[in-house]
Design a protein around this motif. Structure first.
Motif, PDB file in Angstrom:
ATOM      1  N   GLY A  26     -64.553  35.618 -44.288  1.00 15.49           N
ATOM      2  CA  GLY A  26     -64.966  35.844 -45.670  1.00 15.49           C
ATOM      3  C   GLY A  26     -66.450  35.703 -45.878  1.00 15.49           C
ATOM      4  N   ALA A  27     -67.228  35.592 -44.807  1.00 12.31           N
ATOM      5  CA  ALA A  27     -68.675  35.409 -44.932  1.00 12.31           C
ATOM      6  C   ALA A  27     -69.300  36.577 -45.685  1.00 12.31           C
ATOM      7  N   ALA A  28     -70.268  36.266 -46.540  1.00 12.02           N
ATOM      8  CA  ALA A  28     -70.883  37.280 -47.409  1.00 12.02           C
ATOM      9  C   ALA A  28     -71.995  38.019 -46.678  1.00 12.02           C
ATOM     10  N   GLN A 188     -61.669  26.054 -44.517  1.00 17.03           N
ATOM     11  CA  GLN A 188     -61.571  26.819 -45.765  1.00 17.03           C
ATOM     12  C   GLN A 188     -61.048  28.227 -45.498  1.00 17.03           C
ATOM     13  N   VAL A 189     -60.167  28.665 -46.377  1.00 22.12           N
ATOM     14  CA  VAL A 189     -59.576  29.997 -46.238  1.00 22.12           C
ATOM     15  C   VAL A 189     -59.748  30.827 -47.505  1.00 22.12           C
ATOM     16  N   GLY A 190     -60.440  30.244 -48.501  1.00 25.32           N
ATOM     17  CA  GLY A 190     -60.519  30.902 -49.800  1.00 25.32           C
ATOM     18  C   GLY A 190     -61.223  32.242 -49.772  1.00 25.32           C
ATOM     19  N   LYS A 191     -62.437  32.285 -49.227  1.00 23.16           N
ATOM     20  CA  LYS A 191     -63.176  33.546 -49.252  1.00 23.16           C
ATOM     21  C   LYS A 191     -62.582  34.567 -48.292  1.00 23.16           C
ATOM     22  N   SER A 192     -62.038  34.107 -47.168  1.00 26.05           N
ATOM     23  CA  SER A 192     -61.357  35.049 -46.274  1.00 26.05           C
ATOM     24  C   SER A 192     -60.220  35.742 -47.004  1.00 26.05           C
ATOM     25  N   SER A 193     -59.471  34.961 -47.758  1.00 23.19           N
ATOM     26  CA  SER A 193     -58.327  35.525 -48.467  1.00 23.19           C
ATOM     27  C   SER A 193     -58.776  36.480 -49.567  1.00 23.19           C
ATOM     28  N   LEU A 194     -59.794  36.100 -50.321  1.00 24.33           N
ATOM     29  CA  LEU A 194     -60.268  36.958 -51.410  1.00 24.33           C
ATOM     30  C   LEU A 194     -60.833  38.268 -50.885  1.00 24.33           C
ATOM     31  N   THR A 195     -61.635  38.206 -49.826  1.00 24.88           N
ATOM     32  CA  THR A 195     -62.169  39.452 -49.271  1.00 24.88           C
ATOM     33  C   THR A 195     -61.053  40.304 -48.682  1.00 24.88           C
ATOM     34  N   GLY A 196     -60.068  39.645 -48.072  1.00 18.95           N
ATOM     35  CA  GLY A 196     -58.929  40.392 -47.554  1.00 18.95           C
ATOM     36  C   GLY A 196     -58.135  41.078 -48.648  1.00 18.95           C
TER      37      GLY A 196
END
Length: 310
Positions: A26-28, A188-196
């Motif tokens: 999920g890295a920006a 953390q899995v939040g941004k990975s999930s959101l980008t996915g």
């Protein structure tokens, strides 16, 4: 165990010719170093890494747009794809994704659309705008000690945030899942999930995404995976599931009945996760129980499920 050919003839599970596992990030940034893709073909043979090719440019590696293009336009027929990310957010614990917020979406597909809409201006299919949203940020644990007032469900018994039903089942396997509302730390899995979820929305229904969509009798399917589950299936403990050498990878693949790709010495854990998960999908797809875990129907359209969770 009933053989794969008999299962296909009986119509019990779909017939897959290819098994793709994608370790996600999920890295920006345009090309996060954490994305890796591997494929296992047919009923045997070693899984292999998929090269991102000339589009990788000087920086190398996959972009989320690259992966989206493959899923949308270049995926071989009858492929089972495992994405290492959360395909939805907790819902069953509070009866809503964002309890108390009037615009909380009713189901996973509506959630994906909302995330993509809010993050429309974020480059590289990233999701910073969502977690910085003035109302939605209250549900997230963010960096610098910023834990939203709604990060925990009422009466929470642990400090890892709200869980989906499938994450409770992961814990029962010995895994240590974290909430998809968590954005802090190595776990953390939040941004990975959101980008996915932005990627899933942009697929626009071209590929069924189980269990949000019913499992079809044929054709390609996308499922959520958690790479600790294939590692446990290969005999590794959840707390030491990461593989960092070709020797360890060879042992784990052998435990799954799979040949290993050539190589010696170190291997990055993202590549190892993808390779092991692709080999695991090849055998796990034959297990009817994994497609029908208890309690699935109650949460399929809202929370989804992690393939392989009991």
């Amino acid at each position: 165990m009933v053989g794969e050919k008999a299962r296909r003839e009986a119509g019990v599970v779909p017939r897959f010719d290819h098994f793709v596992a994608i370790d996600w990030s999920g890295a920006a940034t345009e090309r996060p170093g954490g994305i890796a893709m591997a494929v296992a073909h047919g009923e045997d043979g070693a899984p292999v890494l998929v090269d991102p090719g000339p589009n990788a440019g000087k920086k190398g590696g996959w972009s989320r747009e690259d992966v989206l293009a493959i899923l949308r336009d270049e995926l071989p027929a009858d492929t089972l794809v495992g994405l290492d990310l959360g395909i939805s957010l907790p819902h069953a614990d509070c009866g809503a994704f964002f309890p108390g917020w009037a615009d909380s979406p009713p189901d996973a597909r509506s959630l994906w659309a909302m995330i993509d809409r809010i993050c429309a201006g974020d480059p590289h299919l990233s999701a910073s705008s969502f977690v910085d949203h003035p109302e939605l940020s209250a549900f997230y644990r963010r960096h610098n000690g910023r834990e939203g007032a709604r990060f925990h469900a009422p009466g929470a018994v642990h400090r890892r945030g709200r869980f989906r039903v499938t994450e409770e089942r992961q814990a029962a396997l010995g895994c240590s899942p974290y909430s998809n509302f968590n954005l802090v730390g190595a776990a953390q899995v939040g941004k990975s999930s959101l980008t996915g979820m932005r990627v899933l929305h942009r697929l626009d229904g071209r590929i069924p995404i189980w269990p949000i969509d019913p499992l079809p009798p044929s054709g390609s399917v996308i499922v959520e995976i958690y790479t600790a589950i294939p590692a446990i299936a290969a005999g590794r403990r959840a707390g030491t599931s990461k593989i960092r050498s070709h020797e360890e990878l060879r042992q784990a693949l052998s435990a799954l009945g799979s040949a290993a790709p050539a190589g010696t010495g170190l291997v990055d854990d993202h590549s190892a996760d993808a390779l092991l998960s692709a080999a695991w999908l090849r055998i796990a797809a034959q297990d009817d129980r994994l497609w029908n875990p208890p309690g699935l129907d109650a949460v399929a359209s809202t929370e989804g499920w992690t393939f392989g969770a009991p």
